[in-house]
Design an enzyme around this catalytic site. Structure first.
Site, mmCIF file in Angstrom:
data_model
loop_
_atom_site.group_PDB
_atom_site.id
_atom_site.type_symbol
_atom_site.label_atom_id
_atom_site.label_comp_id
_atom_site.label_asym_id
_atom_site.label_seq_id
_atom_site.Cartn_x
_atom_site.Cartn_y
_atom_site.Cartn_z
ATOM 1 N N CYS A 5 99.267 -13.213 -18.281
ATOM 2 C CA CYS A 5 98.811 -14.544 -18.987
ATOM 3 C C CYS A 5 99.717 -14.890 -20.276
ATOM 4 O O CYS A 5 99.845 -15.983 -20.350
ATOM 5 C CB CYS A 5 97.229 -14.527 -19.234
ATOM 6 S SG CYS A 5 96.794 -13.096 -20.249
ATOM 7 N N LYS A 57 82.458 -9.864 -10.618
ATOM 8 C CA LYS A 57 83.067 -10.418 -9.511
ATOM 9 C C LYS A 57 84.517 -10.006 -9.856
ATOM 10 O O LYS A 57 85.157 -10.850 -10.471
ATOM 11 C CB LYS A 57 82.967 -11.566 -9.078
ATOM 12 C CG LYS A 57 83.346 -11.979 -7.891
ATOM 13 C CD LYS A 57 83.282 -13.310 -7.370
ATOM 14 C CE LYS A 57 84.557 -14.372 -7.890
ATOM 15 N NZ LYS A 57 85.825 -13.868 -7.424
ATOM 16 N N LYS A 104 93.505 -23.905 -27.825
ATOM 17 C CA LYS A 104 93.860 -24.965 -26.873
ATOM 18 C C LYS A 104 93.021 -24.943 -25.389
ATOM 19 O O LYS A 104 92.053 -24.185 -25.343
ATOM 20 C CB LYS A 104 95.412 -25.365 -26.943
ATOM 21 C CG LYS A 104 95.588 -25.937 -28.382
ATOM 22 C CD LYS A 104 97.262 -25.840 -28.725
ATOM 23 C CE LYS A 104 97.882 -27.041 -28.053
ATOM 24 N NZ LYS A 104 99.352 -26.915 -28.288
ATOM 25 N N GLU A 162 88.187 -11.875 -26.671
ATOM 26 C CA GLU A 162 87.865 -10.492 -26.058
ATOM 27 C C GLU A 162 88.107 -9.445 -27.171
ATOM 28 O O GLU A 162 89.068 -9.755 -27.917
ATOM 29 C CB GLU A 162 88.367 -10.271 -24.519
ATOM 30 C CG GLU A 162 87.743 -11.130 -23.867
ATOM 31 C CD GLU A 162 87.849 -11.089 -22.136
ATOM 32 O OE1 GLU A 162 89.147 -10.538 -21.879
ATOM 33 O OE2 GLU A 162 86.922 -10.793 -21.487
ATOM 34 N N GLU A 179 102.865 -22.761 -16.156
ATOM 35 C CA GLU A 179 102.590 -21.547 -15.810
ATOM 36 C C GLU A 179 103.199 -21.213 -14.376
ATOM 37 O O GLU A 179 102.911 -21.471 -13.579
ATOM 38 C CB GLU A 179 101.281 -21.051 -16.043
ATOM 39 C CG GLU A 179 101.108 -19.418 -15.981
ATOM 40 C CD GLU A 179 99.668 -19.285 -16.057
ATOM 41 O OE1 GLU A 179 98.682 -19.714 -15.572
ATOM 42 O OE2 GLU A 179 99.396 -18.161 -16.828
ATOM 43 N N GLU A 204 89.055 -16.736 -20.632
ATOM 44 C CA GLU A 204 90.517 -16.251 -20.856
ATOM 45 C C GLU A 204 91.221 -16.874 -19.929
ATOM 46 O O GLU A 204 91.467 -16.518 -18.510
ATOM 47 C CB GLU A 204 90.415 -14.668 -20.816
ATOM 48 C CG GLU A 204 89.587 -14.064 -21.809
ATOM 49 C CD GLU A 204 90.343 -14.029 -23.195
ATOM 50 O OE1 GLU A 204 91.571 -14.323 -23.277
ATOM 51 O OE2 GLU A 204 89.773 -13.734 -24.101
ATOM 52 N N TRP A 233 93.626 -11.382 -10.967
ATOM 53 C CA TRP A 233 93.941 -10.240 -10.061
ATOM 54 C C TRP A 233 95.114 -9.425 -10.654
ATOM 55 O O TRP A 233 95.518 -8.340 -9.849
ATOM 56 C CB TRP A 233 94.253 -10.688 -8.618
ATOM 57 C CG TRP A 233 95.441 -12.000 -8.935
ATOM 58 C CD1 TRP A 233 95.129 -13.246 -8.422
ATOM 59 C CD2 TRP A 233 96.577 -12.146 -9.079
ATOM 60 N NE1 TRP A 233 95.813 -14.136 -8.679
ATOM 61 C CE2 TRP A 233 96.977 -13.448 -9.011
ATOM 62 C CE3 TRP A 233 97.559 -11.032 -9.550
ATOM 63 C CZ2 TRP A 233 98.157 -13.979 -9.135
ATOM 64 C CZ3 TRP A 233 98.806 -11.683 -9.678
ATOM 65 C CH2 TRP A 233 99.352 -13.092 -9.768
ATOM 66 N N ASN A 234 95.541 -9.666 -11.820
ATOM 67 C CA ASN A 234 96.695 -8.898 -12.328
ATOM 68 C C ASN A 234 96.284 -7.976 -13.191
ATOM 69 O O ASN A 234 97.304 -6.836 -13.184
ATOM 70 C CB ASN A 234 97.346 -10.211 -13.186
ATOM 71 C CG ASN A 234 96.422 -10.661 -14.288
ATOM 72 O OD1 ASN A 234 95.455 -10.593 -14.508
ATOM 73 N ND2 ASN A 234 97.345 -11.089 -15.689
ATOM 74 N N VAL A 241 93.727 -22.231 -16.042
ATOM 75 C CA VAL A 241 93.065 -23.226 -16.814
ATOM 76 C C VAL A 241 91.958 -24.089 -16.000
ATOM 77 O O VAL A 241 90.803 -24.362 -16.248
ATOM 78 C CB VAL A 241 94.067 -24.104 -17.493
ATOM 79 C CG1 VAL A 241 93.431 -25.337 -18.171
ATOM 80 C CG2 VAL A 241 94.590 -23.324 -18.460
HETATM 81 P P1 NAD Z 1 91.976 -17.878 -10.558
HETATM 82 O O1 NAD Z 1 91.605 -18.817 -11.620
HETATM 83 O O2 NAD Z 1 92.750 -18.642 -9.180
HETATM 84 O O3 NAD Z 1 90.818 -17.295 -10.266
HETATM 85 C C1 NAD Z 1 90.184 -16.459 -11.128
HETATM 86 C C2 NAD Z 1 88.832 -15.781 -10.582
HETATM 87 O O4 NAD Z 1 87.957 -16.873 -10.814
HETATM 88 C C3 NAD Z 1 88.657 -15.275 -9.422
HETATM 89 O O5 NAD Z 1 87.767 -13.988 -9.354
HETATM 90 C C4 NAD Z 1 88.145 -16.434 -8.420
HETATM 91 O O6 NAD Z 1 87.692 -15.951 -7.401
HETATM 92 C C5 NAD Z 1 87.257 -17.153 -9.234
HETATM 93 N N1 NAD Z 1 87.019 -18.306 -9.124
HETATM 94 C C6 NAD Z 1 87.724 -19.267 -8.538
HETATM 95 N N2 NAD Z 1 87.270 -20.461 -8.512
HETATM 96 C C7 NAD Z 1 85.985 -20.314 -9.191
HETATM 97 C C8 NAD Z 1 84.908 -21.358 -9.353
HETATM 98 N N3 NAD Z 1 84.972 -22.571 -9.231
HETATM 99 N N4 NAD Z 1 83.897 -20.798 -10.036
HETATM 100 C C9 NAD Z 1 83.640 -19.418 -10.380
HETATM 101 N N5 NAD Z 1 84.457 -18.788 -10.026
HETATM 102 C C10 NAD Z 1 85.722 -19.173 -9.592
HETATM 103 O O7 NAD Z 1 93.322 -16.919 -11.172
HETATM 104 P P2 NAD Z 1 94.089 -15.757 -10.783
HETATM 105 O O8 NAD Z 1 94.993 -16.590 -9.879
HETATM 106 O O9 NAD Z 1 93.013 -14.864 -10.302
HETATM 107 O O10 NAD Z 1 94.675 -15.394 -12.036
HETATM 108 C C11 NAD Z 1 95.797 -15.787 -12.444
HETATM 109 C C12 NAD Z 1 95.271 -16.780 -13.740
HETATM 110 O O11 NAD Z 1 94.664 -16.073 -14.661
HETATM 111 C C13 NAD Z 1 96.677 -17.180 -14.586
HETATM 112 O O12 NAD Z 1 96.405 -18.518 -14.898
HETATM 113 C C14 NAD Z 1 96.608 -16.139 -15.709
HETATM 114 O O13 NAD Z 1 97.116 -16.784 -16.786
HETATM 115 C C15 NAD Z 1 95.093 -16.038 -15.976
HETATM 116 N N6 NAD Z 1 95.018 -14.823 -16.786
HETATM 117 C C16 NAD Z 1 94.549 -14.981 -17.937
HETATM 118 C C17 NAD Z 1 94.398 -13.812 -18.733
HETATM 119 C C18 NAD Z 1 93.685 -13.942 -20.342
HETATM 120 O O14 NAD Z 1 93.222 -13.162 -20.847
HETATM 121 N N7 NAD Z 1 93.797 -15.298 -20.994
HETATM 122 C C19 NAD Z 1 94.282 -12.712 -18.358
HETATM 123 C C20 NAD Z 1 94.832 -12.365 -16.997
HETATM 124 C C21 NAD Z 1 95.221 -13.535 -16.133
#
Ligand code: NAD
Length: 483
Positions: free
Chosen positions: A279, A171, A450, A457, A380, A245, A147-148, A225
């Site tokens: 992130c 999605k 890790k 990407e 985090e 990611e 969502w960020n 994670v």
């Molecule tokens: P989240 O893991 O709660 O949700 C991410 C997405 O996954 C949502 O669309 C959610 O509906 C979906 N989802 C949740 N459970 C699922 C499952 N079991 N199967 C399939 N889909 C599922 O993360 P968030 O709260 O939306 O975002 C914040 C996190 O994202 C932080 O940990 C942040 O570090 C990470 N992030 C990483 C990057 C990167 O490029 N590495 C970029 C932005 C955010």
């Protein structure tokens, strides 16, 4: 109240799954109602994508590139409108969403539009016989967003996938459903054939439909994670390709010879931009013991000047956290930091913004910690919470910086060229910066090592994750009976 539908086969479709409200994090007000996808809706998206794949994968790469290029131009033209929507959805300052969110998405479409016609296989001379490889698309790719950075994430997944001839079902995170839908409209306006880019709305349940479906060839997710592990496990049943990611707790190391102002700006950018919801943020700031006092003094002076306010106001620099649950999580870490003995040097409080009384605003917060094992140093937080730690030796700080299951990013500030490259060589992180932080142009690969992720990407690297090679051996002479 406006309803946000799904987008399947180039058409808006009201979802028949769970309905949910969409909130503006700055005010707490409901802005839209979202219709989630049922299993039946998802099947429709898969069938549309299958048909879309027949058309899209048969088009010439130049034609595909032209449509992506057109979409990039449309995004740029709609920057202000889409940036405002992103600000309403995420709570981030409009200054940021205008400068970064939509534009970085457009850059990504433009980059892969240009790359598409040059993607090709290889030729091998085998002494008379020869072989060649074809670079083929994987098929239907599922994109799952966090969502960020909603529209940026959608573009970072869609652009390389589509450039390679795949189709996508995307999605967005359930908290930020707005701009993925707008992106689908933009693709349609750019001339994208039906079924090539589809959007389904919903939470983890819809995500699970994606990871379970046998016709989905690949899943690319941005998220936590723990979610990444579930996605990878579920994808294993049908052995899908995965790009993960995920989160981080990245270090920024500031040596004694660093340009102090630059280091302060880097630490602020890497902790307070998008109110800390990034992130790759460098939330563990290791400062050399000898410059600790000046660094903290300068940092606090600059941090005090940040303007917390209504994200829709163009002067605002710190906006609202995404929702109440996340706000409570961030505040609980601040409380924990104090309880576990970290020194709070600045911030730490909720802020009430006039006109946005229902919003979730938190002051940029600066801790100094003396214990590596404190939870605010290890976990985090995903909010505007920086922890400063001090060090004396290069070897020591590298060991401490690497002492984490995460490996997303790292930063090094020094004017000693050899030390900069030596330190970076020893850091366990997928994305490293020297004398800057959190700058991610589309040309360079981005992703974690890790537990911060698998795959990359952006850049040429993403092509490897959205295509597969077919090797073709061509006999120019008879084999003859080998038995
Ligand atoms: P989240 O893991 O709660 O949700 C991410 C997405 O996954 C949502 O669309 C959610 O509906 C979906 N989802 C949740 N459970 C699922 C499952 N079991 N199967 C399939 N889909 C599922 O993360 P968030 O709260 O939306 O975002 C914040 C996190 O994202 C932080 O940990 C942040 O570090 C990470 N992030 C990483 C990057 C990167 O490029 N590495 C970029 C932005 C955010």
């Amino acid at each position: 109240m406006q309803t946000i539908p799904l987008f399947i086969d180039n058409q808006p479709v009201n979802g028949s799954g769970k309905q949910f409200d969409n909130y503006n994090p700055a005010t707490g007000e409901i802005t839209h109602v979202v219709t989630g996808a049922s299993q039946e809706d998802f099947e429709k998206a898969v069938q549309a994508a299958k048909k879309g794949f027949q058309v899209w994968s048969a088009m010439s790469p130049t034609e595909r590139g032209r449509i992506l290029h057109q979409a990039s131009g449309l995004l740029r033209a709609k920057n202000e409108e889409l940036a405002l929507l992103e600000t309403q959805d995420v709570g981030k300052p409009i200054k940021e969403s205008i400068a970064v969110d939509v534009i970085s998405g457009a850059d990504c479409l433009e980059y892969y539009a240009g790359l598409a016609p040059s993607l090709h296989g290889e030729h091998y001379e085998l002494g008379g016989d020869f072989a060649y490889t074809k670079r083929e698309p994987l098929g239907i790719c599922a994109g799952i967003g966090a969502w960020n950075y909603p529209i940026q994430i959608a573009c970072w997944k869609a652009a390389p996938a589509l450039a390679c001839g795949n189709v996508m079902i995307f999605k967005p995170a359930e908290l930020t459903p707005l701009t993925a839908y707008k992106l689908a409209e933009v693709f349609k306006e750019a001339g994208m054939p039906d079924g090539v880019f589809n959007v389904v709305q919903g939470d983890a349940e819809v995500g699970q439909m994606m990871t379970a479906h046998p016709d989905i060839a690949k899943v690319s997710i941005t998220g936590e994670v723990g979610t990444g592990k579930k996605v990878m496990a579920a994808s294993a049943n049908t052995l899908k390709h995965v790009t993960l990611e995920l989160g981080g707790k990245s270090p920024i190391i500031i040596f004694e010879d660093a340009d102090l102002d630059e280091a302060v700006y880097g630490a602020m950018l890497g902790n307070f931009y998008t109110q800390g919801e990034i992130c790759s943020n460098g939330t563990r700031v290791y400062v050399h013991e000898s410059i600790k006092e000046q660094f903290i003094e300068r940092l606090i002076e600059k941090t005090k000047a940040l303007k917390i306010g209504d994200p829709a106001d163009s002067e605002t620099q710190i906006g609202a956290l995404i929702n109440q649950t996340h706000f409570e999580k961030v505040m609980s870490y601040i409380k924990l930091g104090k309880e576990q003995g970290a020194e709070l040097h600045y911030g730490g409080n909720q802020v009430k913004v006039p006109g946005c009384e229902g919003g979730y605003f938190v002051e940029p917060t600066i801790f100094v910690s003396h214990k590596e094992e404190e939870r605010i140093v290890k976990e985090e937080i995903f909010g505007p919470v920086m922890t400063i730690l001090t060090f004396q030796e290069e070897e020591e700080v590298i060991r401490r910086a690497n002492d984490t299951p995460f490996g997303l990013a790292a930063g090094v500030y020094t004017n000693d060229m050899r030390r900069a490259h030596r330190t970076v060589a020893n850091l366990q992180a997928g994305m490293c910066w020297i004398n800057t932080y959190n700058i991610n142009p589309v040309e360079i690969p981005f992703g974690g090592n890790k537990q911060s992720g698998i795959g990359r990407e952006n850049g040429l690297a993403a092509i490897e994750h959205y295509s597969q090679r077919k090797t073709v051996y061509v006999a120019m002479k008879d084999l003859g009976n080998p038995f």
